[in-house]
Write a protein that holds these residues in place. Structure first.
Motif, PDB file in Angstrom:
ATOM      1  N   LEU A  12      -8.190 -16.042   0.991  1.00 59.39           N
ATOM      2  CA  LEU A  12      -6.965 -15.405   0.503  1.00 59.39           C
ATOM      3  C   LEU A  12      -7.078 -13.887   0.628  1.00 59.39           C
ATOM      4  O   LEU A  12      -6.140 -13.214   1.090  1.00 59.39           O
ATOM      5  CB  LEU A  12      -6.700 -15.801  -0.949  1.00 59.39           C
ATOM      6  N   ALA A  13      -8.214 -13.332   0.255  1.00 61.30           N
ATOM      7  CA  ALA A  13      -8.416 -11.886   0.354  1.00 61.30           C
ATOM      8  C   ALA A  13      -8.349 -11.420   1.805  1.00 61.30           C
ATOM      9  O   ALA A  13      -7.746 -10.387   2.118  1.00 61.30           O
ATOM     10  CB  ALA A  13      -9.759 -11.502  -0.267  1.00 61.30           C
ATOM     11  N   LEU A  14      -8.970 -12.169   2.710  1.00 64.77           N
ATOM     12  CA  LEU A  14      -8.951 -11.804   4.127  1.00 64.77           C
ATOM     13  C   LEU A  14      -7.542 -11.816   4.697  1.00 64.77           C
ATOM     14  O   LEU A  14      -7.113 -10.877   5.374  1.00 64.77           O
ATOM     15  CB  LEU A  14      -9.837 -12.765   4.921  1.00 64.77           C
ATOM     16  N   TRP A  15      -6.807 -12.863   4.425  1.00 63.23           N
ATOM     17  CA  TRP A  15      -5.471 -12.997   5.006  1.00 63.23           C
ATOM     18  C   TRP A  15      -4.500 -11.966   4.404  1.00 63.23           C
ATOM     19  O   TRP A  15      -3.664 -11.421   5.117  1.00 63.23           O
ATOM     20  CB  TRP A  15      -4.953 -14.415   4.826  1.00 63.23           C
ATOM     21  N   LEU A  16      -4.619 -11.692   3.106  1.00 58.91           N
ATOM     22  CA  LEU A  16      -3.751 -10.677   2.499  1.00 58.91           C
ATOM     23  C   LEU A  16      -4.090  -9.284   3.018  1.00 58.91           C
ATOM     24  O   LEU A  16      -3.201  -8.480   3.328  1.00 58.91           O
ATOM     25  CB  LEU A  16      -3.885 -10.712   0.981  1.00 58.91           C
ATOM     26  N   THR A  17      -5.372  -8.977   3.127  1.00 55.96           N
ATOM     27  CA  THR A  17      -5.792  -7.669   3.624  1.00 55.96           C
ATOM     28  C   THR A  17      -5.307  -7.453   5.052  1.00 55.96           C
ATOM     29  O   THR A  17      -4.805  -6.381   5.407  1.00 55.96           O
ATOM     30  CB  THR A  17      -7.326  -7.536   3.555  1.00 55.96           C
ATOM     31  N   THR A 297      -9.024 -27.913   1.939  1.00 56.28           N
ATOM     32  CA  THR A 297      -7.737 -27.924   1.249  1.00 56.28           C
ATOM     33  C   THR A 297      -7.519 -26.617   0.505  1.00 56.28           C
ATOM     34  O   THR A 297      -6.409 -26.064   0.491  1.00 56.28           O
ATOM     35  CB  THR A 297      -7.656 -29.128   0.296  1.00 56.28           C
ATOM     36  N   GLY A 298      -8.562 -26.095  -0.118  1.00 55.02           N
ATOM     37  CA  GLY A 298      -8.446 -24.804  -0.789  1.00 55.02           C
ATOM     38  C   GLY A 298      -8.132 -23.686   0.192  1.00 55.02           C
ATOM     39  O   GLY A 298      -7.311 -22.801  -0.091  1.00 55.02           O
ATOM     40  N   ILE A 299      -8.769 -23.706   1.348  1.00 53.92           N
ATOM     41  CA  ILE A 299      -8.487 -22.704   2.377  1.00 53.92           C
ATOM     42  C   ILE A 299      -7.038 -22.835   2.854  1.00 53.92           C
ATOM     43  O   ILE A 299      -6.343 -21.838   3.074  1.00 53.92           O
ATOM     44  CB  ILE A 299      -9.482 -22.848   3.541  1.00 53.92           C
ATOM     45  N   GLY A 300      -6.564 -24.073   2.990  1.00 57.23           N
ATOM     46  CA  GLY A 300      -5.169 -24.286   3.347  1.00 57.23           C
ATOM     47  C   GLY A 300      -4.213 -23.734   2.308  1.00 57.23           C
ATOM     48  O   GLY A 300      -3.165 -23.162   2.638  1.00 57.23           O
ATOM     49  N   ASP A 301      -4.560 -23.889   1.019  1.00 61.09           N
ATOM     50  CA  ASP A 301      -3.763 -23.277  -0.058  1.00 61.09           C
ATOM     51  C   ASP A 301      -3.653 -21.776   0.157  1.00 61.09           C
ATOM     52  O   ASP A 301      -2.571 -21.187   0.065  1.00 61.09           O
ATOM     53  CB  ASP A 301      -4.423 -23.519  -1.420  1.00 61.09           C
ATOM     54  N   ALA A 306      -0.695 -16.823   1.310  1.00 60.98           N
ATOM     55  CA  ALA A 306      -0.908 -15.428   1.704  1.00 60.98           C
ATOM     56  C   ALA A 306       0.305 -14.829   2.407  1.00 60.98           C
ATOM     57  O   ALA A 306       0.741 -13.721   2.078  1.00 60.98           O
ATOM     58  CB  ALA A 306      -2.150 -15.317   2.595  1.00 60.98           C
ATOM     59  N   TRP A 307       0.854 -15.521   3.390  1.00 55.56           N
ATOM     60  CA  TRP A 307       1.967 -14.926   4.141  1.00 55.56           C
ATOM     61  C   TRP A 307       3.215 -14.798   3.274  1.00 55.56           C
ATOM     62  O   TRP A 307       4.014 -13.865   3.456  1.00 55.56           O
ATOM     63  CB  TRP A 307       2.247 -15.713   5.414  1.00 55.56           C
ATOM     64  N   LYS A 308       3.354 -15.710   2.318  1.00 58.76           N
ATOM     65  CA  LYS A 308       4.518 -15.653   1.429  1.00 58.76           C
ATOM     66  C   LYS A 308       4.412 -14.480   0.458  1.00 58.76           C
ATOM     67  O   LYS A 308       5.398 -13.753   0.229  1.00 58.76           O
ATOM     68  CB  LYS A 308       4.652 -16.978   0.687  1.00 58.76           C
ATOM     69  N   LEU A 309       3.221 -14.281  -0.106  1.00 58.35           N
ATOM     70  CA  LEU A 309       3.013 -13.122  -0.977  1.00 58.35           C
ATOM     71  C   LEU A 309       3.240 -11.820  -0.219  1.00 58.35           C
ATOM     72  O   LEU A 309       3.893 -10.891  -0.731  1.00 58.35           O
ATOM     73  CB  LEU A 309       1.587 -13.138  -1.547  1.00 58.35           C
ATOM     74  N   ALA A 310       2.710 -11.740   0.998  1.00 54.34           N
ATOM     75  CA  ALA A 310       2.857 -10.521   1.785  1.00 54.34           C
ATOM     76  C   ALA A 310       4.325 -10.246   2.092  1.00 54.34           C
ATOM     77  O   ALA A 310       4.776  -9.095   2.035  1.00 54.34           O
ATOM     78  CB  ALA A 310       2.053 -10.636   3.083  1.00 54.34           C
ATOM     79  N   ALA A 311       5.090 -11.296   2.404  1.00 54.83           N
ATOM     80  CA  ALA A 311       6.511 -11.118   2.727  1.00 54.83           C
ATOM     81  C   ALA A 311       7.302 -10.666   1.510  1.00 54.83           C
ATOM     82  O   ALA A 311       8.147  -9.763   1.597  1.00 54.83           O
ATOM     83  CB  ALA A 311       7.082 -12.417   3.289  1.00 54.83           C
ATOM     84  N   VAL A 312       7.032 -11.270   0.352  1.00 54.28           N
ATOM     85  CA  VAL A 312       7.756 -10.896  -0.865  1.00 54.28           C
ATOM     86  C   VAL A 312       7.384  -9.488  -1.298  1.00 54.28           C
ATOM     87  O   VAL A 312       8.243  -8.669  -1.653  1.00 54.28           O
ATOM     88  CB  VAL A 312       7.473 -11.917  -1.989  1.00 54.28           C
TER      89      VAL A 312
END
Length: 505
Positions: A12-17, A297-301, A306-312
């Protein structure tokens, strides 16, 4: 703020960053784990890892496990080669064995390369939601209290999640009466190969996951007498567990490098989100390790959110987009828990009927199933998570060929149509000739249009000639439009209030 630096929190940290969001990641532990329960990295995870150029390095560091074997009564009854079953489905037609402790260290290094360090020995005490942020209390390495604020808080903090308790989310499910053991061993024998083997016996089973071709691997099994184990799932030694199934397949353990026991739970939270707080990974769902699905499954979560948080956060989507996180991920977790529950129950149940199914029905049924190509491919798709779909979710629309909105984009090996997906952006794929008005719409939206020739391979993959596939930043199809109708694409975009390009909303 990300609470928990296991694989879920780190991804999550990697994808958000990568998408431009500032993150703070804290973990109560002094360092990454030194013991590894999660071993399997599935093909779908590796596909998603291409977005940050992680996949090749992870594959090089791990061991591609080539096949699955089913043993019953001391005989190998079926063998499925992942390479054959997964050929043409994914660039990664194997089960990658990559221990979680090494996996975590790899992700931590990549995150540090982006300028983000995990704050160790830092514990979340509680938090409260304000109008536009979350205010949290932390306990630091010296026992000091730290006040912190963040726009959002993500609970990646495991089965005893503080974040889950804080938002009063339920965690219904149960605990199996039997206890699992895991052991890293050096072994020899017919099954001690660089493959996966599952051996069934009377109320006993053992799973072997080879680390290499030289007899190093992971054993997973059930402790026969749970009375020998304390409430925390600790107690017996490797010598105390049943060796019947191991003996039946000629598996002789020469050395035990690590051994642990623990109780197995099956639970799914009833709430993945409350306001500015989210639950991911083991904080949201736990289940038996059957099939090596938990960490993936956790990585899929994480990648879904991540992309939704970044978009919002960037103003390119309304807050309602974040509700689709639960709508898409919770049904999958419920199906996964139900499936692994049935598999685990069958493998460990006691009694004459259970023995009859394991020792009489399975040996007859399994070879027939494994001889059917469609059955082998289906099993690989389930195991590899390439079958995961959000087609019933609120963000999905349409069908073109065999591909529905919400499905993973099929892989076409001859052209590697997954290569453009490494960009975490909206994009459109057309297999054939794109309509001029579609090209104009993509330019207006500021998104790329990728054109591929349509041929036998594309048809075999289930894609439709000249259709338009609108792809989400997490590589799933949002809209499958058979007529490439710009009106339908624009209607979907405006209905969800999305700005697809990377510019300001």
């Amino acid at each position: 703020m990300i609470v928990g630096a296991g694989p879920t929190g780190l991804v999550l940290a990697l994808w958000l960053t990568r998408q431009g969001m500032a993150v703070r990641i804290v973990d109560a532990a002094a360092g990454p784990g030194t013991e590894s329960r999660a071993m399997a990295v599935q093909a779908r995870t590796l596909e998603l890892y291409r977005q940050l150029d992680l996949a090749d390095a992870v594959v090089a560091a791990g061991f591609p496990n080539p096949a699955f074997n089913l043993w019953v009564g001391g005989r190998r009854r079926a063998r499925i080669a992942f390479g054959e079953a997964g050929a043409g489905i994914t660039p990664y037609p194997f089960l990658l064995v990559y221990p979680q402790d090494r996996h975590e260290r790899f992700l931590i290094e990549r995150l540090a390369g982006l300028g983000v360090e995990v704050e160790r020995r830092t514990e979340l005490l509680d938090f409260e939601e304000r109008d536009d942020h979350v205010a949290a209390r932390l306990r630091g390495p010296q026992g000091e209290e730290i006040r912190a604020e963040a726009a959002w808080i993500a609970g990646c903090d495991g089965a005893r999640s503080v974040v889950r308790h804080q938002i009063a989310a339920g965690f219904p499910g149960g605990t199996y009466s039997k206890v699992f053991y895991v052991a890293d061993v050096q072994a020899r024998g017919a099954a001690a190969t660089g493959e996966v083997s599952v051996a069934l016996d009377r109320a006993d089973f053992v799973a072997w996951i080879g680390y290499d071709k030289d007899g190093r691997g992971r054993l997973i099994g059930a402790v026969e007498e749970a009375d020998d184990v304390d409430e925390a799932g600790k107690a017996c030694r490797f010598e105390d567990v049943s060796h019947r199934a191991m003996t039946d397949i000629g598996l002789e353990v020469e050395r035990v490098n690590w051994f642990s026991t623990y109780r197995v739970h099956h639970r799914v939270t009833d709430r993945y989100r409350r306001g500015r707080a989210f639950l991911l990974g083991d904080a949201a769902h736990i289940h038996s390790p059957a099939g090596g699905q938990g960490m993936n499954t956790g990585i899929g979560d994480a990648i879904n959110l991540a992309w939704k948080l970044a978009a919002v956060q960037a103003g390119r989507a309304p807050d309602a987009l974040l509700d689709s996180y639960q709508a898409e991920r919770r049904p999958f977790a419920e199906r996964l828990v139900a499936t692994t529950d049935r598999v685990f129950t069958l493998a460990t149940a006691e009694g004459g009927f259970a023995d009859f199914v394991r020792l009489r029905i399975a040996p007859l049924f399994a070879p027939v199933v494994y001889r059917l190509e469609a059955a082998r491919q289906f099993m690989f798709r389930v195991l590899s998570q390439t079958l995961v779909s959000y087609s019933e979710g609120p963000m999905s629309q349409g069908r073109a060929g065999d591909v529905r909105g919400g499905d993973r984009l099929p892989f076409v090996a001859t052209v590697d149509n997954h290569a453009p997906l490494s960009a975490m952006v909206w994009q459109v794929h057309v297999y054939g000739a794109p309509r001029p008005d579609l090209e104009a719409w993509c330019r207006t939206q500021g998104i790329a249009l990728h054109r591929f020739d349509f041929g036998a391979a594309e048809a075999e993959a289930g894609l439709a000639r000249d259709a338009a596939y609108l792809i989400r930043p997490d590589t799933y199809v949002a809209v499958a439009e058979p007529d490439a109708s710009v009106a339908n694409l624009e209607d979907w975009r405006t209905r969800h209030g999305l700005t697809l390009g990377q510019g300001a909303a």
